[in-house]
Scaffold this motif. Structure first.
Motif, mmCIF file in Angstrom:
data_model
loop_
_atom_site.group_PDB
_atom_site.id
_atom_site.type_symbol
_atom_site.label_atom_id
_atom_site.label_comp_id
_atom_site.label_asym_id
_atom_site.label_seq_id
_atom_site.Cartn_x
_atom_site.Cartn_y
_atom_site.Cartn_z
ATOM 1 N N PRO A 51 0.806 -1.230 0.000
ATOM 2 C CA PRO A 51 0.000 0.000 0.000
ATOM 3 C C PRO A 51 0.838 1.278 0.000
ATOM 4 C CG PRO A 51 -0.727 -1.524 1.729
ATOM 5 C CD PRO A 51 0.600 -2.002 1.237
ATOM 6 N N LEU A 52 2.117 1.159 0.406
ATOM 7 C CA LEU A 52 2.932 2.353 0.597
ATOM 8 C C LEU A 52 3.774 2.730 -0.608
ATOM 9 C CD1 LEU A 52 4.397 1.660 4.182
ATOM 10 C CD2 LEU A 52 2.329 2.944 3.590
ATOM 11 N N TYR A 53 4.287 1.735 -1.310
ATOM 12 C CA TYR A 53 5.426 1.989 -2.189
ATOM 13 C C TYR A 53 5.269 1.266 -3.516
ATOM 14 C CZ TYR A 53 10.421 2.354 -3.452
ATOM 15 O OH TYR A 53 11.611 2.616 -4.077
ATOM 16 N N ALA A 54 5.655 1.969 -4.588
ATOM 17 C CA ALA A 54 5.649 1.370 -5.931
ATOM 18 C C ALA A 54 7.093 1.063 -6.316
ATOM 19 C CB ALA A 54 5.018 2.330 -6.927
ATOM 20 N N PRO A 55 7.531 -0.203 -6.178
ATOM 21 C CA PRO A 55 8.947 -0.515 -6.438
ATOM 22 C C PRO A 55 9.353 -0.278 -7.881
ATOM 23 C CG PRO A 55 7.646 -2.523 -6.084
ATOM 24 C CD PRO A 55 6.767 -1.370 -5.738
ATOM 25 N N ALA A 79 1.475 8.839 0.077
ATOM 26 C CA ALA A 79 2.046 10.190 0.074
ATOM 27 C C ALA A 79 1.040 11.191 0.626
ATOM 28 C CB ALA A 79 2.464 10.581 -1.344
ATOM 29 N N GLU A 80 -0.235 11.038 0.246
ATOM 30 C CA GLU A 80 -1.257 11.961 0.745
ATOM 31 C C GLU A 80 -1.480 11.774 2.239
ATOM 32 O OE1 GLU A 80 -3.598 15.043 0.955
ATOM 33 O OE2 GLU A 80 -2.484 14.474 -0.862
ATOM 34 N N TRP A 89 4.629 2.747 9.061
ATOM 35 C CA TRP A 89 3.325 2.268 9.515
ATOM 36 C C TRP A 89 3.026 2.711 10.947
ATOM 37 C CZ3 TRP A 89 -0.629 1.355 6.866
ATOM 38 C CH2 TRP A 89 -0.570 0.721 5.631
ATOM 39 N N THR A 90 4.028 2.762 11.796
ATOM 40 C CA THR A 90 3.812 3.247 13.162
ATOM 41 C C THR A 90 3.293 4.677 13.140
ATOM 42 O OG1 THR A 90 5.552 1.817 14.046
ATOM 43 C CG2 THR A 90 4.919 3.716 15.388
ATOM 44 N N VAL A 91 3.888 5.493 12.280
ATOM 45 C CA VAL A 91 3.432 6.881 12.138
ATOM 46 C C VAL A 91 1.994 6.921 11.627
ATOM 47 C CG1 VAL A 91 3.777 9.012 10.832
ATOM 48 C CG2 VAL A 91 5.745 7.812 11.813
ATOM 49 N N LEU A 92 1.728 6.189 10.564
ATOM 50 C CA LEU A 92 0.397 6.236 9.952
ATOM 51 C C LEU A 92 -0.675 5.729 10.910
ATOM 52 C CD1 LEU A 92 1.295 5.042 6.349
ATOM 53 C CD2 LEU A 92 0.605 7.341 7.042
ATOM 54 N N ARG A 93 -0.367 4.665 11.648
ATOM 55 C CA ARG A 93 -1.368 4.121 12.563
ATOM 56 C C ARG A 93 -1.615 5.052 13.749
ATOM 57 N NH1 ARG A 93 1.101 -1.516 11.123
ATOM 58 N NH2 ARG A 93 -0.475 -2.269 9.671
ATOM 59 N N ASP A 113 -4.641 -0.579 6.994
ATOM 60 C CA ASP A 113 -3.776 -1.128 5.936
ATOM 61 C C ASP A 113 -4.193 -0.638 4.555
ATOM 62 O OD1 ASP A 113 -2.482 -2.436 7.924
ATOM 63 O OD2 ASP A 113 -3.090 -4.458 7.340
ATOM 64 N N GLN A 114 -5.448 -0.221 4.422
ATOM 65 C CA GLN A 114 -5.942 0.288 3.138
ATOM 66 C C GLN A 114 -5.730 1.794 3.018
ATOM 67 O OE1 GLN A 114 -7.935 -1.907 5.118
ATOM 68 N NE2 GLN A 114 -6.916 -3.495 3.910
ATOM 69 N N LEU A 115 -5.011 2.372 4.004
ATOM 70 C CA LEU A 115 -4.715 3.803 4.042
ATOM 71 C C LEU A 115 -5.984 4.654 4.074
ATOM 72 C CD1 LEU A 115 -1.594 3.981 1.717
ATOM 73 C CD2 LEU A 115 -1.690 4.141 4.201
ATOM 74 N N GLU A 116 -6.955 4.149 4.804
ATOM 75 C CA GLU A 116 -8.148 4.918 5.126
ATOM 76 C C GLU A 116 -8.151 5.135 6.635
ATOM 77 O OE1 GLU A 116 -11.248 2.425 3.761
ATOM 78 O OE2 GLU A 116 -10.977 2.930 1.633
ATOM 79 N N VAL A 117 -8.623 6.301 7.065
ATOM 80 C CA VAL A 117 -8.686 6.554 8.499
ATOM 81 C C VAL A 117 -9.794 5.672 9.078
ATOM 82 C CG1 VAL A 117 -8.890 8.296 10.302
ATOM 83 C CG2 VAL A 117 -7.918 8.906 8.085
ATOM 84 N N SER A 118 -9.460 4.898 10.118
ATOM 85 C CA SER A 118 -10.356 3.844 10.596
ATOM 86 C C SER A 118 -11.565 4.406 11.331
ATOM 87 C CB SER A 118 -9.599 2.899 11.534
ATOM 88 O OG SER A 118 -9.326 3.559 12.764
ATOM 89 N N ASP A 119 -12.635 3.622 11.341
ATOM 90 C CA ASP A 119 -13.846 4.001 12.073
ATOM 91 C C ASP A 119 -13.566 4.118 13.563
ATOM 92 O OD1 ASP A 119 -15.389 4.186 9.829
ATOM 93 O OD2 ASP A 119 -16.315 2.218 10.028
#
Length: 631
Positions: A190-194, A204-205, A286-290, A296-302
């Motif tokens: 979900p994070l990176y395009a190798p 990125a957003e 991921w620690t930052v994002l969580r 994991d789908q990069l949506e802010v969770s309910d």
């Protein structure tokens, strides 16, 4: 993670368990890998298939229980069985033997297409760890087996990594299963395009949102202080100065404009996380994002946006001092010219970390500048209004704005739920900071003009999308106390529904037109159906009043009904002081429900005995009705 008291920890945002399925052709060493992990020695006798292994949470690096499942081609009992096992898995360890070209070809021709088919069918992207086993057989060879799998990794982006290992020599066995667990809990895909060598747009957003929230002075950069606050928020520890300098030097060396005037730019922040991912440290990202609520789908969770809030019937939701302080901090952060007003661009910047601006046309509801822009007092009032009317939606936007943190907890610390309104009525004292009054009245009695004067405005064109005409302002009243007063116009369409519920507000304001003789009689019909504190207000008091076509004057009726004396209101702008006194009186009546009794003597001007009996009968009727209502 965020304080567990509020039920939002990092582990809750990650999977609660990891299920690893080993796939591959027969004789590539799948079972030996599992048994070597468990016994820490190479098995002399290898069964057709290893039993499912469960590694307890307290043994795994991430604190998540992990199940390891073996698939045996020799015990293969049909496609359905394989499909079910694959659907239950979170990650696949696809094993081939580095000394067997056929087994590698099988991963390309059968296993990887099979995995993609299962993933597409479930609309999931389960990661793959490509495992080159038996590399002890290649000790004398110069060629690295990784060279032969690089094209495969480029063709199948679901391959997280490739691991060379040896069950016989116990080489990279623990690392293999750690990478598998890590691929589930901290996935790269979900994070990176190798293939492009850069962050994917969604990640990125998400990181831009994190950057803007942590940019406390809104200057477009992260200072050393802001970076330290970010570090403490995400990792519960400050960043040592030596490490900070090392990070900034790295960005400065490889990223143009990543460091400007010794501050980290947004470009530099994104570059840093790109480096983390490229070096296999995507758990840091991921620690930052969580911490900021992402799944994991990069949506802010309910869970992050909508914590459970129980509101009893008759109760309401208000901002706490802590919640209001955070919102005021956002106002000050984005009021770049420090004029006490948010321009449209400043308001858009404030909500740039949200899906959209949650408010439509607010100019008809709160105090604004002459240009219709949001003032500081209007901003506070608008949040207060929305928290009372739409608490779940408003808490959601608090989450988007970054309220949640270890020190504050989640949005539940930003709100308080009042006791049910009937308890306030029983005590004859309201503990609410926000009082809502429905404004009733016959057509033409001036409801809109009355409401508009609460925010010192005249005629206002109400947007067609507006559900209701409603205004809010903070009123200072008795002994310098302050409460918010909400006035909501009750139109013809909703009047019956509200009256059927007895009013359901802190104070019912019933207007009548002092210049029309039939107006008060209609107002009485409304009052008789209400079960909440009421006050009559005669409007258009600047005009010549006429005798009301009713058996009693408004003053007489109010006294008999146990209501406060009627108030008189003129909407002309030059009577602002008198209007404020009216609103202060309404707040006083709402704050002390059913305490406002007339202080005048009983009626003495009704001459005849019959009239006196009639008055007594009416008074007895009102007494009976109020006792029956439990007041």
């Amino acid at each position: 993670g965020i304080n567990a008291e509020y039920g939002i920890t990092n582990n809750l945002r990650m999977k609660k368990e990891v299920r690893i399925l080993l796939l591959g052709d027969a004789d590539v060493g799948k079972t030996s890998l599992i048994l070597s992990l468990v016994s820490e020695e190479f098995p002399q006798h290898v069964p057709l298939r290893a039993e499912e292994i469960t590694i307890p949470a307290d043994v795994t690096p991430e604190g998540v229980p992990t199940h390891i499942v073996d698939f045996s081609s020799r015990e293969y009992i049909g496609e359905d069985y394989l499909n079910k096992e694959m659907q239950r898995a979170h990650v696949f360890c696809l094993v081939y033997a580095v000394d067997d070209e056929k087994s590698l070809e099988s991963t390309r021709s059968y296993w990887l297409p099979k995995i993609r088919e299962i993933n597409d069918g479930d609309n999931l992207s389960r990661p793959v760890i490509l495992v080159g086993n038996k590399d002890d057989l290649l000790l004398d060879l110069d060629e690295s087996p990784l060279e032969s799998v690089l094209p495969l990794m480029n063709e199948y982006p679901e391959i997280e990594t490739c691991v060379e290992c040896s069950a016989k020599r116990l080489k990279n066995i623990s690392e293999l299963f750690f990478y598998a667990q890590k691929a589930v809990l901290h996935p790269t895909a979900p994070l990176y395009a190798p293939d492009l060598g850069k962050l994917k747009p969604a990640s990125a957003e998400a990181l831009r949102r994190v950057f803007r929230i942590c940019d406390m002075d809104n200057d477009g950069f992260l200072s050393d202080h802001e970076l330290n606050e970010f570090q403490k928020r995400c990792f519960n520890a400050p960043l040592p100065q030596s490490n900070l300098m090392e990070v900034k030097n790295l960005i400065k060396k490889y990223c143009d404009n990543g460091i400007v005037d010794n501050r980290m730019s947004e470009v530099g922040f994104l570059f840093l996380h790109t480096i983390f991912i490229q070096k296999g440290r995507h758990e840091t990202t991921w620690t930052v994002l969580r911490k900021f609520g992402y799944t994991d789908q990069l949506e802010v969770s309910d869970d992050y946006l909508r914590p459970d809030l129980h509101v009893e019937e008759g109760s309401s939701v208000e901002l706490t001092e802590e919640g209001l302080e955070y919102l005021v901090g956002l106002f000050n952060k984005h009021d770049m010219d420090k004029d006490g007003i948010l321009s449209p661009s400043e308001l858009a910047n404030l909500f740039s970390v949200c899906p959209n601006i949650p408010w439509g046309d607010f100019s008809a509801s709160v105090m604004t500048s002459e240009m219709g822009w949001l003032t500081h007092e209007g901003y506070e009032a608008l949040w207060t209004l929305n928290m009372l009317l739409y608490p779940e939606h408003t808490m959601e936007y608090l989450g988007y704005l970054g309220y949640n943190s270890d020190t504050r907890g989640n949005q539940l610390t930003a709100v308080q739920v009042t006791p049910p309104r009937h308890e306030d009525f029983k005590r004859q004292l309201s503990c609410r900071n926000v009082l809502i009054s429905y404004v009733f009245g016959p057509k033409g009695s001036g409801k809109s003009c009355f409401i508009n004067r609460l925010i010192k405005k005249g005629e206002i064109e109400i947007s067609p999308e507006t559900e209701r005409h409603i205004c809010i302002n903070k009123i200072r009243y008795q002994a310098q106390q302050e409460k918010y007063l909400i006035l909501q116009e009750v139109g013809v369409m909703e009047e019956e529904e509200i009256l059927d519920k007895g009013g359901d507000c802190d104070l019912a304001i019933i207007l009548y037109d002092t210049s029309r003789s039939d107006s008060f009689a209609k107002a009485v019909q409304i009052q008789e159906r209400l079960d909440v504190p009421c006050v009559f207000i005669g409007t258009k008091s600047d005009k010549s009043s006429v005798k009301q076509d009713y058996d009693y004057t408004p003053e007489q009726y109010s006294q008999m009904a146990g209501l406060p004396p009627p108030l008189f209101f003129s909407a002309t702008p030059d009577r602002e002081s008198a209007q404020l006194k009216i609103f202060q009186t309404c707040v006083l009546f709402a704050a002390h429900p059913f305490q406002a009794q007339t202080q005048t003597l009983p009626f003495t001007k009704i001459a005849t005995t019959a009239a006196a009996v009639a008055v007594a009968g009416v008074a007895a009727f009102f007494l009976f009705r109020y006792v029956r209502a439990g007041r």
